[in-house]
Scaffold this motif. Structure first.
Motif, PDB file in Angstrom:
ATOM      1  N   GLY A 176      25.350  13.378 -42.211  1.00 10.77           N
ATOM      2  CA  GLY A 176      24.776  14.711 -42.332  1.00 10.77           C
ATOM      3  C   GLY A 176      24.191  14.967 -43.714  1.00 10.77           C
TER       4      GLY A 176
ATOM      5  N   GLU B 148      30.066  20.774 -36.073  1.00  9.41           N
ATOM      6  CA  GLU B 148      28.852  21.239 -35.389  1.00  9.41           C
ATOM      7  C   GLU B 148      28.150  22.277 -36.272  1.00  9.41           C
ATOM      8  N   ASN B 149      26.821  22.181 -36.378  1.00 12.06           N
ATOM      9  CA  ASN B 149      26.036  23.124 -37.191  1.00 12.06           C
ATOM     10  C   ASN B 149      26.250  24.560 -36.712  1.00 12.06           C
TER      11      ASN B 149
ATOM     12  N   ASN C 103      22.844  26.742 -35.732  1.00 14.11           N
ATOM     13  CA  ASN C 103      21.923  25.942 -34.939  1.00 14.11           C
ATOM     14  C   ASN C 103      21.062  26.891 -34.103  1.00 14.11           C
ATOM     15  N   PRO C 104      19.774  27.058 -34.458  1.00 12.79           N
ATOM     16  CA  PRO C 104      18.950  28.043 -33.747  1.00 12.79           C
ATOM     17  C   PRO C 104      18.673  27.651 -32.302  1.00 12.79           C
ATOM     18  N   LEU C 105      18.966  26.406 -31.951  1.00 11.89           N
ATOM     19  CA  LEU C 105      18.682  25.937 -30.595  1.00 11.89           C
ATOM     20  C   LEU C 105      19.853  26.158 -29.625  1.00 11.89           C
ATOM     21  N   ARG C 106      20.963  26.703 -30.145  1.00 14.01           N
ATOM     22  CA  ARG C 106      22.124  26.917 -29.280  1.00 14.01           C
ATOM     23  C   ARG C 106      22.488  28.389 -29.210  1.00 14.01           C
TER      24      ARG C 106
ATOM     25  N   TRP D 165      24.894  31.569 -28.691  1.00 15.71           N
ATOM     26  CA  TRP D 165      26.267  31.868 -29.114  1.00 15.71           C
ATOM     27  C   TRP D 165      27.080  32.206 -27.867  1.00 15.71           C
TER      28      TRP D 165
ATOM     29  N   TYR E 167      29.706  26.923 -27.087  1.00 15.98           N
ATOM     30  CA  TYR E 167      29.328  26.650 -28.482  1.00 15.98           C
ATOM     31  C   TYR E 167      30.531  26.876 -29.403  1.00 15.98           C
TER      32      TYR E 167
ATOM     33  N   ASP F 251      32.882  24.032 -29.221  1.00 16.91           N
ATOM     34  CA  ASP F 251      32.367  22.879 -29.979  1.00 16.91           C
ATOM     35  C   ASP F 251      32.567  23.057 -31.483  1.00 16.91           C
TER      36      ASP F 251
ATOM     37  N   GLN G 123      15.480  25.335 -42.975  1.00 17.87           N
ATOM     38  CA  GLN G 123      14.967  26.318 -42.012  1.00 17.87           C
ATOM     39  C   GLN G 123      14.218  27.448 -42.695  1.00 17.87           C
TER      40      GLN G 123
ATOM     41  N   ARG H 125      28.430  35.349 -35.338  1.00 16.27           N
ATOM     42  CA  ARG H 125      27.813  34.305 -36.151  1.00 16.27           C
ATOM     43  C   ARG H 125      26.902  34.899 -37.227  1.00 16.27           C
TER      44      ARG H 125
END
Length: 298
Positions: free
Chosen positions: A6, A57-58, A61-64, A66, A70, A73, A169, A262
């Motif tokens: 990472g 886990e990030n 993460n804008p792709l997941r 809430w 998640y 994870d 980002q 988040r």
């Protein structure tokens, strides 16, 4: 080392190798300089001087979305990996002399006025502080092992660097002149440059002094000594990039995009002071926003 591929792990690996150390990564995939989690479980921890866990886990993460999956994870990627490593250290016939966990400042309750040092007492108050509590508890070694293996916990703020983390980002919208404060902008913004965080970890990996290690972990706040707000960070990044920062993002928009549990990471913050880090004699390469942001942008 877990989490070595990472953003922080790459910087730490580079720094350790520059100092002549050999680095072995714990990874899902086998390969040169790596061991897998299956190999760790079946064969144990290979002989080493120090162990570090950077896994997780990030969180932003804008792709997941809430949701419960998640959240699960987020916990398992931190707590389970930490527990696996601490158990492997405890079971080793020649455990490392140092065991370092990198967690986070989410344990400290957001406040515009309170200041937190490593000595500040805290109790979980929301999901992310509960995560830190479980995460750090999973790292604790049995008392007999803690007599020879130094335990260290480093709690970083937002990690800034050009190759990852929050900056990756943020840079594009700021370059385009679309940057702005998040929420009120008054919230504290604890941060650290990635090379300084790697330096603190390397220092923590050094063999313990002549006195036997404490059975309790040493805690270091992995933040820069400068106390800044989100507004100050936003304006300084805009100044370094020579771009306007006139498009604030309201708190309710952040809550809608990220989920309120988040979004607090960005819309609220804590004044975190690296008291013990400074007392240890650590010298920051980037103690203030101007020097850190200029290195990243240039």
């Amino acid at each position: 080392m877990r989490g070595g591929s990472g953003f922080v792990g790459r910087e730490l690996t580079r720094l350790l190798r520059d100092k002549g150390h050999e680095v072995t990564l714990i990874s899902r995939q086998p390969g040169p300089g790596k061991i897998t989690w299956g190999e760790l479980e079946s064969q144990g921890l290979p002989p080493c001087e120090g162990a570090v866990n950077l896994a997780g886990e990030n969180l932003i993460n804008p792709l997941r979305w809430w949701n419960e999956s998640y959240k699960k994870d987020l916990f398992s990627s931190r707590v389970d990996t930490t527990k696996a490593l601490s158990q492997a250290i405890a079971a080793s016939s020649s455990p490392p002399h140092s065991w370092v966990l990198v967690s986070g400042v989410a344990c400290y309750k957001p406040s515009l006025t309170a200041q937190y040092t490593e000595d500040s007492e805290w109790t979980p108050f929301d999901l992310l502080s509960r995560l830190v509590k479980e995460w750090e508890a999973a790292a604790l070694l049995p008392e007999n092992v803690a007599k020879t293996t130094k335990q260290v916990i480093i709690r970083p703020g937002a990690v800034l660097g050009r190759d990852g983390g929050a900056m990756k980002q943020m840079l594009l919208p700021f370059w385009l002149g679309l940057g702005g404060t998040l929420g009120s902008g008054r919230q504290p913004f604890p941060w650290i440059h990635v090379s300084d965080l790697a330096g603190i970890i390397v220092r923590a990996l050094e063999p313990p002094a002549d006195t036997p290690p404490s059975s309790s972990p040493q805690v270091f706040n992995g933040v820069a000594p400068a106390l800044n707000t989100n507004y100050e960070f936003t304006k300084e990044l805009g100044r370094v990039l020579r771009r306007p920062t006139i498009l604030p993002v309201p708190g309710f928009v952040m809550n809608a995009l990220l989920g309120s549990e988040r979004a607090v990471i960005l819309t609220q913050g804590q004044k975190v002071i690296p008291k013990r880090t400074l007392e240890s004699g650590f010298q920051y390469n980037y103690p203030d926003l101007t020097s850190a942001l200029k290195e990243i942008v240039n």
